[in-house]
Design a protein around this motif. Structure first.
Motif, PDB file in Angstrom:
ATOM      1  N   ILE A 121       0.825  -1.316   0.144  1.00 11.18           N
ATOM      2  CA  ILE A 121       0.000  -0.022   0.102  1.00 11.18           C
ATOM      3  C   ILE A 121       1.004   1.171   0.023  1.00 11.18           C
ATOM      4  O   ILE A 121       0.718   2.315  -0.538  1.00 11.18           O
ATOM      5  N   SER A 122       1.991   1.225   0.882  1.00 12.05           N
ATOM      6  CA  SER A 122       2.778   2.405   0.914  1.00 12.05           C
ATOM      7  C   SER A 122       3.383   2.650  -0.548  1.00 12.05           C
ATOM      8  O   SER A 122       3.795   3.798  -0.861  1.00 12.05           O
ATOM      9  N   ALA A 123       3.868   1.600  -1.172  1.00 11.23           N
ATOM     10  CA  ALA A 123       4.516   1.954  -2.316  1.00 11.23           C
ATOM     11  C   ALA A 123       3.662   2.334  -3.477  1.00 11.23           C
ATOM     12  O   ALA A 123       3.948   3.291  -4.310  1.00 11.23           O
ATOM     13  N   LEU A 124       2.349   1.701  -3.610  1.00 12.97           N
ATOM     14  CA  LEU A 124       1.263   2.235  -4.667  1.00 12.97           C
ATOM     15  C   LEU A 124       0.661   3.694  -4.210  1.00 12.97           C
ATOM     16  O   LEU A 124       0.260   4.393  -4.870  1.00 12.97           O
ATOM     17  N   ARG A 125       1.078   4.187  -2.990  1.00 14.67           N
ATOM     18  CA  ARG A 125       0.543   5.540  -2.623  1.00 14.67           C
ATOM     19  C   ARG A 125       1.871   6.353  -2.138  1.00 14.67           C
ATOM     20  O   ARG A 125       2.017   6.976  -1.236  1.00 14.67           O
ATOM     21  N   ARG A 126       2.721   6.037  -2.898  1.00 13.42           N
ATOM     22  CA  ARG A 126       3.963   6.851  -2.514  1.00 13.42           C
ATOM     23  C   ARG A 126       4.042   8.471  -2.198  1.00 13.42           C
ATOM     24  O   ARG A 126       3.332   9.171  -3.075  1.00 13.42           O
ATOM     25  N   ASP A 131       1.636   6.699   3.500  1.00 14.84           N
ATOM     26  CA  ASP A 131       2.991   6.429   3.378  1.00 14.84           C
ATOM     27  C   ASP A 131       3.911   6.876   4.266  1.00 14.84           C
ATOM     28  O   ASP A 131       4.584   5.879   5.034  1.00 14.84           O
ATOM     29  N   ARG A 132       3.890   8.094   4.745  1.00 14.09           N
ATOM     30  CA  ARG A 132       4.937   8.668   5.339  1.00 14.09           C
ATOM     31  C   ARG A 132       4.629   8.233   6.963  1.00 14.09           C
ATOM     32  O   ARG A 132       5.489   8.009   7.806  1.00 14.09           O
ATOM     33  N   ALA A 133       3.407   7.948   7.215  1.00 13.75           N
ATOM     34  CA  ALA A 133       2.773   7.616   8.708  1.00 13.75           C
ATOM     35  C   ALA A 133       3.534   6.256   8.901  1.00 13.75           C
ATOM     36  O   ALA A 133       3.922   5.948   9.912  1.00 13.75           O
ATOM     37  N   SER A 134       3.079   5.420   7.844  1.00 18.24           N
ATOM     38  CA  SER A 134       3.441   4.001   8.114  1.00 18.24           C
ATOM     39  C   SER A 134       4.800   3.620   7.980  1.00 18.24           C
ATOM     40  O   SER A 134       5.365   2.922   8.784  1.00 18.24           O
ATOM     41  N   MET A 135       5.462   4.431   7.185  1.00 18.46           N
ATOM     42  CA  MET A 135       7.030   4.122   7.244  1.00 18.46           C
ATOM     43  C   MET A 135       7.817   4.914   8.610  1.00 18.46           C
ATOM     44  O   MET A 135       8.601   4.034   8.986  1.00 18.46           O
TER      45      MET A 135
END
Length: 319
Positions: A121-126, A131-135
């Motif tokens: 999901i993070s890669a598809l919503r880069r 993305d920033r919150a999950s990483m």
């Protein structure tokens, strides 16, 4: 493929012998407590200590002790006997192994599903807020030790001492057969604590690998031919998952090591707690048995992962 698996199994057996030798040397050469002296009580008599050493086989030379230990393991699958209770090490481990399996399998499923899912999901919503919150959360979880995270979970969510009394606290584990719902709820926090670090690593690795894969020429060609986006993503995930599978075998060792801390923090009567108690009591035979069990699981996991390459990546062939 068959010849490759046979070679890996033989190397695995050789590695188990090396692990046995290392643990044997560590516990008998380096300065540690004498099990016979510790078992003899507060005022040990020399004759009593000598008799206990004879019963435990500690009066034999080190090469003889090691040879006897290897014969018992590989010929009779006998891991020896506890220096304190004289119970079979195999029996002690078998009694607690279902508890550790419940903990580690649940954590492994959680970390694989959550880690890979969040990474995709993070890669598809880069670049998005998600993305920033999950990483960012993944980076925090990677840095957090299991014992610290377990104490934080108990402080926040335990029903006895927590600020938000949601989940059962430490020492509440019950068996699956006796109370399935109680078993499930008692393992929710330990599962999250044990899976958090590995899930965070998997999420970051999956994200990075998928971002690189989606830039490949064959992905652009598939899109140019009008292939639906979900099928394009599926092809990209299949190629990007290979580095994640490589890490899976290595993470099994981390999972088993973390189980010792998690079982201790949550007072779960598993093999990890048994190993911790045995180290405190200098019960070397039990520690050797638990270390050998962990090494066997890691070796089997890596063999399974290597064989799985042939199914995930058609370019990989073993001979």
């Amino acid at each position: 493929m068959t010849a490759y698996i046979i070679r890996r199994v033989l190397w695995g057996i050789a590695l188990l012998v090396i692990v046995c030798g290392l643990t044997f040397v560590l516990f008998r050469i380096f300065p540690t407590g004498n099990p016979a002296l510790l078992r003899a009580g507060r005022d040990p008599q020399p004759k009593l200590v000598m008799e206990i050493e004879r019963v435990l086989g500690l009066n034999k030379s080190l090469p003889v002790q090691f040879w006897d230990y290897l014969k018992d393991i590989f010929l009779h699958f006998n891991l020896g006997y506890s220096y304190y209770s004289l119970e079979s090490v195999k029996g002690l481990i078998a009694e607690r192994l279902p508890v550790t399996i419940s903990l580690t399998v649940g954590a492994a499923v959680l970390w694989v599903v959550a880690g890979i899912g969040i990474g995709i999901i993070s890669a598809l919503r880069r670049g998005s807020f998600l993305d920033r919150a999950s990483m960012g959360t993944a980076l925090v979880l990677i840095s957090a030790p299991e014992f610290w995270l377990g104490l934080i979970f108990l402080f926040l969510f335990a029903q006895d001492i927590g600020k938000f009394k949601i989940f059962p606290g430490a020492g509440t584990y019950v068996g699956l057969t006796s109370d399935p719902w109680g078993w499930f709820t008692s393992l929710i926090m330990p599962w999250f604590v044990l899976a958090s670090g590995s899930a965070a690593i998997f999420a970051r690795l999956t994200r990075g690998s998928l971002l690189e894969t989606m830039k490949e020429d064959y992905i652009r060609t598939a899109r140019a031919k009008g292939l639906p986006e979900h099928k394009v993503v599926r092809q990209g995930v299949r190629s990007a998952i290979n580095p994640v599978v490589t890490l899976l075998g290595l993470e099994i060792g981390t999972l088993l090591g973390g189980a010792v801390l998690v079982e201790t923090v949550f007072n779960i009567p598993g093999v990890g707690k048994l190993a911790y108690e045995s180290i405190i009591d200098s019960d070397f035979s039990v520690v050797q048995g638990t270390v050998l069990l962990a090494a066997m699981f890691i070796i089997i996991a890596n063999i399974v992962v290597d064989v799985g390459y042939a199914y995930l990546d058609p370019r990989v062939r073993y001979s």
